[in-house]
Design a protein around this motif. Structure first.
Motif, PDB file in Angstrom:
ATOM      1  N   UNK A   1     -18.916 -19.637  14.781  1.00 36.81           N
ATOM      2  CA  UNK A   1     -20.231 -19.935  14.198  1.00 36.81           C
ATOM      3  C   UNK A   1     -20.611 -18.920  13.132  1.00 36.81           C
ATOM      4  N   UNK A   2     -20.153 -17.684  13.279  1.00 36.46           N
ATOM      5  CA  UNK A   2     -20.513 -16.639  12.318  1.00 36.46           C
ATOM      6  C   UNK A   2     -19.409 -16.387  11.296  1.00 36.46           C
ATOM      7  N   UNK A   3     -18.410 -17.274  11.245  1.00 34.08           N
ATOM      8  CA  UNK A   3     -17.324 -17.134  10.271  1.00 34.08           C
ATOM      9  C   UNK A   3     -17.795 -17.500   8.871  1.00 34.08           C
ATOM     10  N   UNK A   4     -17.251 -16.792   7.890  1.00 36.76           N
ATOM     11  CA  UNK A   4     -17.527 -17.083   6.488  1.00 36.76           C
ATOM     12  C   UNK A   4     -16.196 -17.135   5.738  1.00 36.76           C
ATOM     13  N   UNK A   5     -16.180 -17.873   4.641  1.00 36.69           N
ATOM     14  CA  UNK A   5     -14.981 -17.981   3.809  1.00 36.69           C
ATOM     15  C   UNK A   5     -15.374 -17.800   2.350  1.00 36.69           C
ATOM     16  N   UNK A   6     -14.493 -17.150   1.609  1.00 38.00           N
ATOM     17  CA  UNK A   6     -14.683 -17.041   0.168  1.00 38.00           C
ATOM     18  C   UNK A   6     -13.315 -17.126  -0.501  1.00 38.00           C
ATOM     19  N   UNK A   7     -13.285 -17.589  -1.724  1.00 38.94           N
ATOM     20  CA  UNK A   7     -12.019 -17.710  -2.446  1.00 38.94           C
ATOM     21  C   UNK A   7     -11.790 -16.483  -3.311  1.00 38.94           C
ATOM     22  N   UNK A   8     -10.617 -15.885  -3.148  1.00 41.95           N
ATOM     23  CA  UNK A   8     -10.243 -14.734  -3.965  1.00 41.95           C
ATOM     24  C   UNK A   8      -8.818 -14.936  -4.455  1.00 41.95           C
TER      25      UNK A   8
ATOM     26  N   UNK B   1      -4.352 -11.626   4.272  1.00 38.78           N
ATOM     27  CA  UNK B   1      -3.433 -12.772   4.261  1.00 38.78           C
ATOM     28  C   UNK B   1      -2.280 -12.587   5.246  1.00 38.78           C
ATOM     29  N   UNK B   2      -1.948 -13.681   5.930  1.00 38.44           N
ATOM     30  CA  UNK B   2      -0.922 -13.760   6.997  1.00 38.44           C
ATOM     31  C   UNK B   2      -1.532 -13.530   8.367  1.00 38.44           C
ATOM     32  N   UNK B   3      -2.825 -13.171   8.426  1.00 38.35           N
ATOM     33  CA  UNK B   3      -3.453 -12.880   9.715  1.00 38.35           C
ATOM     34  C   UNK B   3      -4.792 -13.612   9.845  1.00 38.35           C
ATOM     35  N   UNK B   4      -5.216 -13.738  11.102  1.00 35.21           N
ATOM     36  CA  UNK B   4      -6.514 -14.332  11.371  1.00 35.21           C
ATOM     37  C   UNK B   4      -6.639 -15.750  10.854  1.00 35.21           C
TER      38      UNK B   4
ATOM     39  N   UNK C   1      -0.018 -12.805  -8.456  1.00 33.55           N
ATOM     40  CA  UNK C   1       0.027 -11.694  -7.517  1.00 33.55           C
ATOM     41  C   UNK C   1       0.355 -12.223  -6.128  1.00 33.55           C
ATOM     42  N   UNK C   2       1.336 -11.630  -5.501  1.00 27.03           N
ATOM     43  CA  UNK C   2       1.727 -12.047  -4.156  1.00 27.03           C
ATOM     44  C   UNK C   2       0.577 -11.798  -3.185  1.00 27.03           C
ATOM     45  N   UNK C   3       0.007 -12.838  -2.576  1.00 25.38           N
ATOM     46  CA  UNK C   3      -1.136 -12.642  -1.670  1.00 25.38           C
ATOM     47  C   UNK C   3      -0.773 -11.849  -0.419  1.00 25.38           C
ATOM     48  N   UNK C   4       0.512 -11.709  -0.132  1.00 30.04           N
ATOM     49  CA  UNK C   4       0.934 -10.981   1.063  1.00 30.04           C
ATOM     50  C   UNK C   4       1.297  -9.528   0.753  1.00 30.04           C
ATOM     51  N   UNK C   5       1.100  -9.113  -0.488  1.00 31.89           N
ATOM     52  CA  UNK C   5       1.458  -7.757  -0.887  1.00 31.89           C
ATOM     53  C   UNK C   5       0.330  -6.777  -0.595  1.00 31.89           C
ATOM     54  N   UNK C   6       0.681  -5.489  -0.597  1.00 31.99           N
ATOM     55  CA  UNK C   6      -0.315  -4.441  -0.425  1.00 31.99           C
ATOM     56  C   UNK C   6      -1.298  -4.455  -1.586  1.00 31.99           C
ATOM     57  N   UNK C   7      -0.802  -4.723  -2.793  1.00 36.39           N
ATOM     58  CA  UNK C   7      -1.675  -4.748  -3.970  1.00 36.39           C
ATOM     59  C   UNK C   7      -2.793  -5.774  -3.817  1.00 36.39           C
ATOM     60  N   UNK C   8      -2.469  -6.930  -3.243  1.00 34.46           N
ATOM     61  CA  UNK C   8      -3.481  -7.973  -3.047  1.00 34.46           C
ATOM     62  C   UNK C   8      -4.545  -7.494  -2.057  1.00 34.46           C
ATOM     63  N   UNK C   9      -4.118  -6.905  -0.939  1.00 36.78           N
ATOM     64  CA  UNK C   9      -5.084  -6.429   0.061  1.00 36.78           C
ATOM     65  C   UNK C   9      -5.986  -5.356  -0.509  1.00 36.78           C
TER      66      UNK C   9
ATOM     67  N   UNK D   1      -4.662   3.290   0.382  1.00 35.19           N
ATOM     68  CA  UNK D   1      -4.265   2.771  -0.925  1.00 35.19           C
ATOM     69  C   UNK D   1      -5.472   2.279  -1.718  1.00 35.19           C
ATOM     70  N   UNK D   2      -6.470   1.738  -1.020  1.00 35.63           N
ATOM     71  CA  UNK D   2      -7.697   1.311  -1.691  1.00 35.63           C
ATOM     72  C   UNK D   2      -8.444   2.525  -2.237  1.00 35.63           C
ATOM     73  N   UNK D   3      -8.392   3.625  -1.493  1.00 33.00           N
ATOM     74  CA  UNK D   3      -9.019   4.860  -1.980  1.00 33.00           C
ATOM     75  C   UNK D   3      -8.372   5.308  -3.288  1.00 33.00           C
ATOM     76  N   UNK D   4      -7.047   5.303  -3.346  1.00 37.13           N
ATOM     77  CA  UNK D   4      -6.364   5.733  -4.559  1.00 37.13           C
ATOM     78  C   UNK D   4      -6.574   4.746  -5.708  1.00 37.13           C
ATOM     79  N   UNK D   5      -6.827   3.484  -5.379  1.00 35.30           N
ATOM     80  CA  UNK D   5      -7.107   2.487  -6.418  1.00 35.30           C
ATOM     81  C   UNK D   5      -8.478   2.724  -7.039  1.00 35.30           C
ATOM     82  N   UNK D   6      -9.479   3.079  -6.219  1.00 39.72           N
ATOM     83  CA  UNK D   6     -10.842   3.281  -6.725  1.00 39.72           C
ATOM     84  C   UNK D   6     -11.520   4.386  -5.918  1.00 39.72           C
ATOM     85  N   UNK D   7     -11.129   5.640  -6.107  1.00 40.66           N
ATOM     86  CA  UNK D   7     -11.691   6.739  -5.293  1.00 40.66           C
ATOM     87  C   UNK D   7     -13.199   6.905  -5.457  1.00 40.66           C
TER      88      UNK D   7
END
Length: 453
Positions: A65-72, A145-148, A169-177, A207-213
């Protein structure tokens, strides 16, 4: 080699059992004169970790009931948000976990929670509300992606709109996450967020920190699946530094007396150096070529039907055991917990998605252009908390201790009688540990870093 033999043994026994079952059904059909079509239909029915695989559903049909979805970038990402100022999240009201009655001033920093391998937003259900009450801001968790319940896409045919001329961009890659994490930071209208990563999710957080510290106010790494460096550089201060410097000067003066012989040897060493560099270039070129061929071969194997079959066998044989092994006390793994972790096995394409995810992790080429993550830990300047269970059988606590020593100014909390899931198994100790950390780094009264509106 031992792992290979085990997998071959499992595959052989599985295939033999399937073949035997088919023969048995065929004999039954002959005896009872039933059509062979019915027998083959019965033979095809399969259950993985107790989940019927004959009627898999679209992830959206399994939403809460509290699930949400968005397209990225062409992927439907499943996420949940708990807003302490909203009463629209009834599913969290059942958890009576107001653990912070004396909190007076809120930090006003939203949190993004990043789950580990094989998990989903379900693993954060017990702490989303208390963490939101602690910070006084939104707490968001999303399925990578690949989970939940995030949509499974076929990467070979996946092409987000507007990117026809570029390699998607590979949706299963670290870069995508990482990009998805930054996207949800913008989604929360936040100038800065606190990233909380569990196990493999800690890799995404760092990795997200190093992308945008500049967008990360703090990192909280729970049972981080990040390999700690073998040696941690020692920082010398005060008298120790002066003594070390003096010893270096004395050693330098003594070495001058030996320079006569050294200067002669340098002439030969320079010649050897040029030859060695030439050989090294050749070897490196061969290594790159062999590494490229290896990755292509590995990718081909992982994209085969055999890889999907192996994933299904492994999940069926070891999935439930792995969940129980993650807890210090397996008896706490209730039917509700098992249902939450196995629910994604009801989605279409879950097996192929796991193969795609594994392939992306093993054949990632973009990360090769950057220094290894272990060598960059010293560059982290934001506050960091590491939480680990003293009986973690998946990522041992000694690795967390060593990792904490490698990150400047890192705080470490070791929770006793706890396994790989402190945020699920020891909520009553995990949340106060986070509270203590935030008070340390943002002040006792709470430093209000407001979200951008």
């Amino acid at each position: 080699m031992r792992i290979k033999n085990i997998l071959e043994s499992i595959l052989h026994s599985y295939l033999f059992s399937e073949h035997f079952e088919y023969i048995r059904l065929r004999v039954i059909c002959v005896r009872t004169q039933e059509p062979l079509l019915d027998a083959s239909t019965k033979q095809k029915k399969q259950r993985i970790a107790g989940i019927d695989q004959d009627e898999l559903l679209d992830p959206a049909l399994l939403a809460d009931l509290d699930s949400c979805f968005c397209e990225f970038k062409g992927v439907q990402i499943h996420y949940k948000v708990y807003d302490p100022e909203s009463q629209a999240h009834n599913s969290f009201q059942n958890h009576n976990l107001s653990l912070l009655p004396h909190q007076t001033k809120k930090i006003r920093l939203p949190m993004i929670l990043l789950h580990g391998f094989g998990a989903s937003v379900f693993s954060w259900n017990r702490v989303m509300k208390p963490l939101a009450e602690l910070t006084g801001s939104k707490v968001l968790a999303f399925d990578r992606p690949a989970f939940g319940l995030t949509s499974r896409v076929n990467f070979s045919t996946h092409s987000p709109p507007g990117n026809e001329d570029r390699k998607p961009l590979n949706p299963y890659s670290m870069a995508f996450s990482v990009l998805a994490t930054v996207y949800f930071t913008d989604f929360l209208s936040a100038e800065k967020v606190i990233l909380v990563g569990h196990s493999a999710g800690s890799l995404t957080a760092v990795n997200s920190y190093f992308e945008a510290p500049e967008r990360v106010a703090a990192l909280i790494l729970v049972a981080p699946a990040i390999l700690a460096p073998l040696t941690v550089p020692k920082v010398l201060e005060g008298k120790e530094w002066a003594r070390a410097n003096q010893m270096e000067e004395e050693n330098f003066n003594i070495s001058i007396l030996k320079n006569l012989f050294v200067s002669l040897s340098k002439i030969f060493s320079m010649c050897f150096k040029f030859v060695a560099q030439a050989i090294t270039r050749i070897v490196k070129g061969m290594a790159v070529m062999l590494n490229s061929l290896y990755k292509k071969l590995l990718s081909a194997i992982l994209h085969s039907a055999l890889a999907v079959m192996l994933v299904r066998i492994v999940i069926d044989k070891f999935g439930i055991a792995a969940i129980k092994n993650a807890w210090y006390n397996p008896s706490q793994v209730t039917e509700h917990v098992l249902y939450g972790y196995t629910k994604p096995l009801r989605t279409k394409g879950w097996d192929r998605a796991l193969v795609e995810y594994t392939t992306a992790m093993l054949t990632d080429t973009k990360s090769e252009s950057k220094p290894p993550l272990v060598e960059r830990l010293q560059e982290i300047t934001c506050p960091v908390l590491i939480v680990t269970g003293d009986n973690d059988r998946i990522v041992p606590s000694w690795n967390a201790r060593r990792l904490a020593q490698a990150i400047p100014g890192c705080y470490l909390e070791v929770i006793k009688h706890c396994g790989h899931l402190p945020h699920e198994e020891k909520v009553e100790e995990f949340v106060p540990a986070v509270e203590k950390f935030l008070k340390r780094v943002f002040g006792e009264s709470g430093q209000c870093l407001q979200a951008v509106t």
